[in-house]
Write an enzyme that holds these catalytic residues in place. Structure first.
Site, mmCIF file in Angstrom:
data_model
loop_
_atom_site.group_PDB
_atom_site.id
_atom_site.type_symbol
_atom_site.label_atom_id
_atom_site.label_comp_id
_atom_site.label_asym_id
_atom_site.label_seq_id
_atom_site.Cartn_x
_atom_site.Cartn_y
_atom_site.Cartn_z
ATOM 1 N N LYS B 79 88.083 -7.649 36.723
ATOM 2 C CA LYS B 79 88.315 -8.357 37.992
ATOM 3 C C LYS B 79 89.617 -7.872 38.615
ATOM 4 O O LYS B 79 90.631 -7.717 37.921
ATOM 5 C CB LYS B 79 88.369 -9.870 37.732
ATOM 6 N N SER B 154 85.116 -17.242 42.279
ATOM 7 C CA SER B 154 85.622 -16.046 42.914
ATOM 8 C C SER B 154 85.236 -14.745 42.209
ATOM 9 O O SER B 154 85.281 -13.683 42.816
ATOM 10 C CB SER B 154 87.148 -16.116 42.994
ATOM 11 N N SER B 178 85.692 -20.075 38.509
ATOM 12 C CA SER B 178 85.467 -18.703 38.986
ATOM 13 C C SER B 178 84.868 -17.747 37.970
ATOM 14 O O SER B 178 84.455 -16.642 38.332
ATOM 15 C CB SER B 178 86.783 -18.114 39.505
#
Lengths: 99, 499
Positions: B79, B154, B178
């Protein structure tokens, strides 16, 4: 619940150092009104005798030994700088501003 | 032979057998990314050269008999909120466009030490604020199950990369869901470890008291192997837990839950939950019962206030954390014409550099922390946090783990909630309490919703530092579901068009 005015949002934007357009301020003022209305629900159950929790797990301050360890070189530390002068970050003037 | 549809465990076996090399395995994944990521857009940056170099090093280590871990040579998607030295790190924001961090996050150091090959950086909502990845400044990620739908957020990029077979392992971060919500809507597995279980050093901070990095994969065992690789004490994170990592790998392999008490949280399955989601959830409860677990109902009345408290606490912390983006030391700088002062340049930069949702939260947080409103908003939210913790404590007195659907609905359509922040915030109703209490949470796929054919996530929560419990229950449920459904949920994803 307190209503939030466009002027208040403009003040918050100044505090946050975000230069917003008039359109953005209008839009945000109406959105903030809705969001604050929803989040204000916390007040329904926040009785005076409940202690606040800032952190989920019990924590105490943490110290490390005062010994020298490897760290970034000036070249590495400055590698992302928008502007530099010698081994320093070069910034716009910080004194004499309006504020 | 292509191995991209295998699990990380199977890939590790193939590497150990010498039936494939790390370079070949990495190339297969890079080829897959080239073929499908134009449609999926899971990646913001693909580090082809770096990944191949790491893979070559991995092959050399193995040849020399110096295998570094069971994940030696396995590719991973990272990420874009975690720093990797020399590799662009944007957090999905224009603010950090072009920034190449001069240091590795602890998660990345640990991955490198384990011999894991990092393929690239995955898309995300800007600064991890969002539930759909639509808030990325670089365009949305598309759900591989249905390209017109969101992959969650997210960490939508990391979850989509797994579901699209672009990587067998991924790293996410979870502040309010997330990791778990994207896992749920993409038919993959994601774990938010106990707060402090994985170092936050090098994780660009959103809400420091809630942020937690964690492992993502397609199976519970793969997730456990990655968990083991990244967890542990780190003196560079002052909130890191200095205690042994729970044995999550053994727990994932255990495959039995006899006598365990599983608590169903009454408040997380009522109105507003899609029927197909609830049906899938109940089917999983039946399977766990068949495996010998005892199902009990528990009540957590304060969870009703979780979203409200979260959307005060997280923006408050964010308004402070994001003050670091001042255009002075890194990131973009706008309007520095030699005439304007530092504060004007700062304000002009933050206006251009931050997107809508980030600005919204900074303003909200600044308001909640301002004198006159502090007690009514931030102070009250902190009290709700105490109530949520107490609810969990009572519930864990009655059950070993707690469970709920991971999300109220399956993946919604891109654009559907984009202009309605309050509707978007509701996506996290089931996941937020875990962050507020700092405990562990897992989402694993429990099947497809009968009403729309999309994946459903089953959430398992375990007490702080008892992360092994959720792996034990998750591993058992996964096996029971595979028996019942014939094959894993992730193996049923529709074929993507290969370009």
């Amino acid at each position: 619940m307190a209503a939030i005015s466009r002027e208040e949002v403009a003040h918050l934007a100044r505090l946050s150092r975000i230069e917003m357009t008039p359109d953005e301020l209008d839009h945000l003022a109406s959105e903030m009104q809705l969001i604050l209305g929803a989040v204000a629900r916390v007040q329904e159950v926040a009785a005076a005798d409940i202690p606040p929790t800032s952190h989920a797990l019990p924590m105490t301050n943490v110290f490390r030994e005062d010994v020298t360890k490897p760290s970034l070189s000036p070249e590495d530390a400055l590698s992302g700088a928008p502007a530099r002068e010698e081994d320093r970050f070069k910034v716009p003037q910080i004194l004499g501003d309006a504020e | 032979m292509s191995m991209i549809h295998k699990t990380a465990t199977e890939m590790a076996q193939a590497l150990a057998d010498k039936s494939i090399t790390a370079v070949e395995l990495t190339k297969q994944h890079l080829d897959r990314i080239a073929a499908v990521d134009g449609d999926v857009h899971a990646f913001l940056h693909v580090d082809t050269e770096g990944a191949l170099a790491q893979a070559a090093e991995s092959d050399a280590k193995r040849a020399a008999g110096e295998t570094r871990s069971v994940l030696e040579g396995i590719p991973l998607a990272l990420k874009d909120v975690l720093t990797q030295k020399g590799v662009p790190t944007t957090c999905g924001s224009k603010m950090l466009e072009g920034w190449r961090p001069p240091y590795d996050s602890t998660v990345v150091s640990k991955l490198k030490n384990a011999g894991v090959v990092i393929l690239g950086k995955t898309n995300m909502d800007e600064f991890a604020m969002g539930s759909s990845t639509e808030n990325s400044a670089y365009g949305p990620t598309h759900n591989p199950w249905a390209l017109d739908r969101i992959p969650g957020g997210s960490g939508g990029g990391s979850a989509a990369a797994l579901a699209a077979f672009e990587a067998p392992l991924a790293i996410g971060t979870d502040t309010g869901g997330s990791i778990r919500q994207p896992a749920a809507v993409t038919g993959t597995v994601g774990v938010k470890p106990t707060y402090g279980g994985v170092s936050r050093f090098g994780l660009v901070a959103f809400s420091s008291s809630l942020d937690q990095a964690g492992p993502c994969a397609r199976t519970v065992l793969d997730t456990a192997l990655l968990h083991e690789a990244i967890a542990g004490y780190d003196e560079r994170d002052s909130t890191s837990i200095n205690a042994p990592v729970p044995n999550v790998v053994a727990a994932a392999k255990r495959q039995e839950v006899k006598g365990m008490k599983i608590g169903v949280i009454k408040e997380l399955m009522g109105d507003g939950f899609q029927k197909g989601v609830l049906d899938s959830f109940k089917q999983s409860l039946d399977l766990l019962q068949e495996q010998g677990a005892e199902i009990v109902e528990v009540s957590c009345p304060s969870f009703d206030y979780g979203i409200a408290a979260y959307y005060l606490i997280a923006p408050s912390e964010a308004s402070s954390n994001l003050a670091r983006f001042d255009s002075m030391r890194y990131g973009i700088r706008v309007g520095d014409d030699g005439q304007r002062g530092a504060e004007e340049v700062m304000s002009a930069t933050r206006e251009v550099g931050f997107g809508k949702e980030v600005k919204r939260r900074i303003i909200l947080g600044t308001y909640a922390l301002s004198s006159g409103y502090y007690d009514a908003y931030y102070g009250s939210a902190q009290k709700v946090r105490t109530l949520i913790k107490r609810d969990f404590e009572s519930a864990f007195n009655l059950a070993d783990v707690l469970v709920s659907p991971s999300t109220p609905t399956t993946a919604f359509k891109i654009g559907e909630r984009a202009n309605d922040p309050l509707a978007m915030y509701l996506a996290d109703i089931t996941t937020i309490p875990v962050n507020m209490a700092g405990i562990g949470g897992m989402s694993l796929p429990s099947g497809l919703s009968a009403d729309d054919g999309l994946p459903v996530g089953f959430q398992i929560m375990s007490p702080a530092m008892q992360d092994d419990r959720m792996y034990r229950v998750g591993g058992t449920l996964e096996a029971a579901l595979n028996d019942k459904l014939g094959k894993p949920v992730w193996a049923q994803a529709p074929e993507l068009v290969v370009k």
